[in-house]
Design an enzyme around this catalytic site. Structure first.
Site, PDB file in Angstrom:
ATOM      1  N   PHE A  66       3.371  -8.635  -9.173  1.00 26.39           N
ATOM      2  CA  PHE A  66       4.490  -9.499  -8.809  1.00 26.39           C
ATOM      3  C   PHE A  66       4.878 -10.304 -10.051  1.00 26.39           C
ATOM      4  O   PHE A  66       4.029 -10.626 -10.894  1.00 26.39           O
ATOM      5  CB  PHE A  66       4.097 -10.463  -7.677  1.00 26.39           C
ATOM      6  CG  PHE A  66       4.142  -9.862  -6.300  1.00 26.39           C
ATOM      7  CD1 PHE A  66       5.040 -10.328  -5.353  1.00 26.39           C
ATOM      8  CD2 PHE A  66       3.279  -8.829  -5.938  1.00 26.39           C
ATOM      9  CE1 PHE A  66       5.085  -9.780  -4.078  1.00 26.39           C
ATOM     10  CE2 PHE A  66       3.311  -8.280  -4.671  1.00 26.39           C
ATOM     11  CZ  PHE A  66       4.226  -8.758  -3.730  1.00 26.39           C
ATOM     12  N   LYS A  99       0.817  -1.212   0.000  1.00 25.07           N
ATOM     13  CA  LYS A  99       0.000   0.000   0.000  1.00 25.07           C
ATOM     14  C   LYS A  99       0.855   1.269   0.000  1.00 25.07           C
ATOM     15  O   LYS A  99       0.613   2.186  -0.790  1.00 25.07           O
ATOM     16  CB  LYS A  99      -0.929  -0.029   1.217  1.00 25.07           C
ATOM     17  CG  LYS A  99      -1.806   1.195   1.410  1.00 25.07           C
ATOM     18  CD  LYS A  99      -2.967   0.919   2.320  1.00 25.07           C
ATOM     19  CE  LYS A  99      -2.580   0.173   3.560  1.00 25.07           C
ATOM     20  NZ  LYS A  99      -1.623   0.917   4.450  1.00 25.07           N
ATOM     21  N   THR A 143       3.997   1.506  -0.903  1.00 22.07           N
ATOM     22  CA  THR A 143       4.726   1.521  -2.169  1.00 22.07           C
ATOM     23  C   THR A 143       3.857   2.086  -3.286  1.00 22.07           C
ATOM     24  O   THR A 143       4.311   2.898  -4.110  1.00 22.07           O
ATOM     25  CB  THR A 143       5.190   0.092  -2.524  1.00 22.07           C
ATOM     26  OG1 THR A 143       5.962  -0.417  -1.434  1.00 22.07           O
ATOM     27  CG2 THR A 143       6.015   0.066  -3.787  1.00 22.07           C
ATOM     28  N   ALA A 190      -3.167   1.645  13.029  1.00 19.41           N
ATOM     29  CA  ALA A 190      -4.533   1.618  12.508  1.00 19.41           C
ATOM     30  C   ALA A 190      -5.402   0.568  13.183  1.00 19.41           C
ATOM     31  O   ALA A 190      -6.623   0.656  13.104  1.00 19.41           O
ATOM     32  CB  ALA A 190      -4.518   1.370  11.005  1.00 19.41           C
ATOM     33  N   PHE A 197      -3.356  -0.477   7.171  1.00 17.76           N
ATOM     34  CA  PHE A 197      -3.964  -1.788   7.004  1.00 17.76           C
ATOM     35  C   PHE A 197      -5.067  -1.762   5.939  1.00 17.76           C
ATOM     36  O   PHE A 197      -5.040  -0.973   5.010  1.00 17.76           O
ATOM     37  CB  PHE A 197      -4.464  -2.334   8.344  1.00 17.76           C
ATOM     38  CG  PHE A 197      -3.370  -2.578   9.340  1.00 17.76           C
ATOM     39  CD1 PHE A 197      -2.241  -3.311   8.991  1.00 17.76           C
ATOM     40  CD2 PHE A 197      -3.441  -2.077  10.635  1.00 17.76           C
ATOM     41  CE1 PHE A 197      -1.215  -3.541   9.901  1.00 17.76           C
ATOM     42  CE2 PHE A 197      -2.428  -2.304  11.553  1.00 17.76           C
ATOM     43  CZ  PHE A 197      -1.311  -3.038  11.186  1.00 17.76           C
ATOM     44  N   TRP A 213       6.856  -0.855  -8.413  1.00 20.27           N
ATOM     45  CA  TRP A 213       7.927  -1.422  -7.595  1.00 20.27           C
ATOM     46  C   TRP A 213       9.176  -1.631  -8.454  1.00 20.27           C
ATOM     47  O   TRP A 213      10.290  -1.337  -8.031  1.00 20.27           O
ATOM     48  CB  TRP A 213       7.477  -2.753  -6.968  1.00 20.27           C
ATOM     49  CG  TRP A 213       8.490  -3.354  -6.038  1.00 20.27           C
ATOM     50  CD1 TRP A 213       8.628  -3.120  -4.700  1.00 20.27           C
ATOM     51  CD2 TRP A 213       9.532  -4.283  -6.392  1.00 20.27           C
ATOM     52  NE1 TRP A 213       9.688  -3.840  -4.189  1.00 20.27           N
ATOM     53  CE2 TRP A 213      10.258  -4.562  -5.209  1.00 20.27           C
ATOM     54  CE3 TRP A 213       9.924  -4.895  -7.584  1.00 20.27           C
ATOM     55  CZ2 TRP A 213      11.341  -5.435  -5.183  1.00 20.27           C
ATOM     56  CZ3 TRP A 213      11.009  -5.765  -7.558  1.00 20.27           C
ATOM     57  CH2 TRP A 213      11.699  -6.026  -6.374  1.00 20.27           C
ATOM     58  N   ARG A 230       2.595   8.272   6.846  1.00 22.69           N
ATOM     59  CA  ARG A 230       2.946   8.237   8.266  1.00 22.69           C
ATOM     60  C   ARG A 230       4.438   7.963   8.456  1.00 22.69           C
ATOM     61  O   ARG A 230       5.102   7.410   7.594  1.00 22.69           O
ATOM     62  CB  ARG A 230       2.151   7.136   8.984  1.00 22.69           C
ATOM     63  CG  ARG A 230       0.660   7.370   9.032  1.00 22.69           C
ATOM     64  CD  ARG A 230      -0.058   6.151   9.562  1.00 22.69           C
ATOM     65  NE  ARG A 230       0.079   5.009   8.648  1.00 22.69           N
ATOM     66  CZ  ARG A 230      -0.184   3.756   8.977  1.00 22.69           C
ATOM     67  NH1 ARG A 230      -0.574   3.461  10.207  1.00 22.69           N
ATOM     68  NH2 ARG A 230      -0.040   2.794   8.099  1.00 22.69           N
ATOM     69  N   LYS A 289       7.496  -6.549  10.676  1.00 20.51           N
ATOM     70  CA  LYS A 289       6.825  -5.856   9.576  1.00 20.51           C
ATOM     71  C   LYS A 289       7.796  -5.064   8.697  1.00 20.51           C
ATOM     72  O   LYS A 289       7.553  -4.852   7.517  1.00 20.51           O
ATOM     73  CB  LYS A 289       5.759  -4.921  10.150  1.00 20.51           C
ATOM     74  CG  LYS A 289       4.816  -4.316   9.120  1.00 20.51           C
ATOM     75  CD  LYS A 289       3.673  -3.602   9.826  1.00 20.51           C
ATOM     76  CE  LYS A 289       2.728  -2.948   8.832  1.00 20.51           C
ATOM     77  NZ  LYS A 289       3.289  -1.717   8.268  1.00 20.51           N
TER      78      LYS A 289
END
Length: 559
Positions: A384, A74, A76, A276, A304, A412, A97, A108
């Site tokens: 991906f 998210k 990214t 979150a 999230f 990405w 954030r 994480k």
């Protein structure tokens, strides 16, 4: 084809511009920046005040399906979308954030994007940055110290030491500190009592900083913090023990948004960082509102999945700050959708259109939920290399059946060039005038009914249960004048239900509210469901074990 590089290798090779140049792109004079080195700066409060009469740009929210170990990307996508918008000629910036050290050294990882869609300097942002989290930790713990000191020196306010609700915080995952006994060792050390630590991002001070409009509003909100209760159960506020002024002083610089840049030298505010699942999960209001005065398009994220982050973004942040989002992006990956359809992590590399289609029910629920707030939606398929053409086509077909576009995004690997199609669609949506934002429930709705509205309309729960003590507490807060506040649901991020193993789009489950907390300064009521911890623990093999300095003095292992 580029050779594979880690996030930190890509970030280290970035061709960063001096932060004054990034500020100049936004029209910020160099003298209105407070530099922290060459590549990051805070924007002065004086400059922010001068922007009041400018029109606002378009606000874009990036949210996601429920997170899985397969990853969604998210942040990214948020960063990549800003690079894509700038590539197609739009004046855009990102607001995200600040990362917490707890997840960074836990499991994480950091929160500065990934691949060729990152904000830099990545190492600084993920570690101490400009010291905002340290300031929040210090202000929170100053209040803790003042509470115990007040009780020690005669307790003029009549605080019942058994009913002190204010704990201490630390920006680290440390399960040993969840529950403690403090003030042991005799009369000189105070009155022994049970207490504990939360992680800094769960602090009400963090939530207050992220919702405050300016320093005066910050001080008022800090004074509104309820630190405990007297024997007659009347609340004691931080201002009653004269803590609000000194706390504001500690947070004076932390209130100023942090300006950095993306890998493609586009401006980014990275400011504030409430979790979150246990807080409202959005960057600061002051950063977002400042960005809207400086750019035509502001892309932000909420933590999230949309059931937590987006709901709180709409019902808490937008409601309280008067924000009107123009469009939303829901990020999904083929891998995560297959996992929602029942595929194990080990088998995600094998094509499975049938499981993918089952898992798309999770995506469909989030699409419907965001639309419920009157915000138009587009789906970003974060690509991906293992994704097959048949799987991508299945996601696009499902989204089309829901009446939205699903666009393949390769940011990405390719940066802004890989997300231009999404950028064009987002710009069109934002300009279309389709948005008619409205919160899920009105301010006047009773607190328990607000909880039930979120549980039934967003989570698709059949019932909300709560002990009599919880219902009585909500009724008491309403009688004290807090009934107008929104609710902040503390729930697992992994499922629409309170059971983290229940993936997909479950219906008819029960949401049990085991505890409620009043964040009077932040301006919301927290409803705690399931096994939510405000102080996480480290995993068996924490990321910290793999982070070190190499022979050249560079950080290795940070991601």
């Amino acid at each position: 084809m580029r050779e594979f590089k880690t996030d930190i290798e890509i970030a280290r090779a970035a061709q960063k511009k001096p932060i004054q140049e990034i500020g100049a792109k936004l029209g910020i004079p160099a003298e209105q920046l407070v530099p922290y080195g060459h590549d990051k700066a805070k924007v002065s409060a004086e400059f922010i005040r001068s922007l009041g009469d400018r029109p606002d740009g378009k606000l874009i929210l990036v949210t996601a399906i429920n997170p899985t170990p397969a990853g969604e990307g998210k942040t990214t996508t948020t960063v990549g979308l800003v690079d894509g918008l700038n590539r197609i000629g739009k004046n855009a910036m990102v607001c995200i954030r600040e990362p917490s050290l707890g997840p960074c050294f836990g499991v994480k990882g950091g929160a500065a994007g990934g691949g060729y869609a990152q904000v830099v300097p990545m190492e600084d942002i993920n570690l101490h940055f400009t010291g905002d989290f340290h300031a929040i930790t210090s202000a929170h713990n100053l209040l803790s110290a003042l509470i115990d000191n007040h009780i020690h020196w005669g307790n003029e306010q009549g605080i019942d030491s058994r009913r002190v609700s204010w704990r201490r915080v630390l920006d680290m995952n440390d399960r040993a500190l969840r529950d403690i006994v403090c003030s042991l060792g005799g009369p000189a050390n105070g009155y022994p009592r049970e207490s504990g630590f939360d992680i800094t991002v769960a602090s009400e001070v963090m939530a207050i900083l992220c919702l405050a409009a300016d320093l005066a509003d910050l001080e008022r909100r800090l004074g509104d913090i309820i630190i405990g209760y007297r024997r007659d159960k009347s609340p004691v506020f931080a201002r009653d023990i004269k803590a609000d002024g000194a706390m504001t002083v500690l947070l004076k610089d932390a209130m100023q948004p942090n300006l950095v840049q993306t890998l493609e030298n586009n401006p980014a505010f990275v400011h504030g960082g409430p979790f979150a699942n246990i807080a409202h999960g959005c960057n600061s209001v002051i950063a977002t509102k400042t960005a809207l005065k400086l750019a035509d398009y502001v892309v932000t994220e909420a933590g999230f999945g949309a059931d937590l982050g987006a709901e709180k973004f709409f019902d808490i942040k937008c409601r309280k700050a008067g924000l009107n989002p123009a469009a939303a992006v829901i990020v999904a990956t083929v891998r995560a959708l297959k996992m929602n359809g029942g595929v194990s992590k080990e088998d995600l590399g094998v094509e499975n259109v049938e499981a993918l289609t089952r898992g798309c029910a999770n995506l469909g629920r989030h699409i419907a939920n965001v639309r419920r707030f009157g915000v138009p939606v587009v789906v970003a398929i974060n690509h991906f290399t293992s994704d097959t053409d048949a799987e991508v086509a299945a996601v696009k077909d499902y989204a089309a059946g829901e009446g939205v576009d699903a666009i393949i995004c390769r940011h990405w690997a390719d940066g802004g060039a890989g997300i231009e199609e999404l950028a064009r669609r987002v710009a069109d949506l934002a300009a279309s005038g389709q948005a008619a934002f409205k919160p899920l429930y009105p301010d006047t709705m009773p607190l328990m009914e607000k909880i039930e509205a979120v549980a039934s309309k967003i989570y698709h729960a059949a019932e909300v249960t709560a002990d009599k003590a919880v219902r009585d507490q909500l009724a008491q807060w309403e009688a004290q004048g807090y009934g107008h506040l929104p609710v902040c649901m503390a729930k697992t991020q992994y499922s629409f239900s309170t059971d983290p193993t229940l993936r997909g789009a479950p219906e008819g489950h029960v949401v049990h509210v085991r505890e409620v907390r009043l964040s009077a300064g932040a301006g919301f009521v927290v409803a705690i469901t399931g096994e939510i911890m405000t102080m996480p623990g480290l995993p068996r093999s924490p990321a910290a074990e793999r982070i070190s300095l190499n022979e050249q003095g560079y950080i290795e292992g940070l991601f």
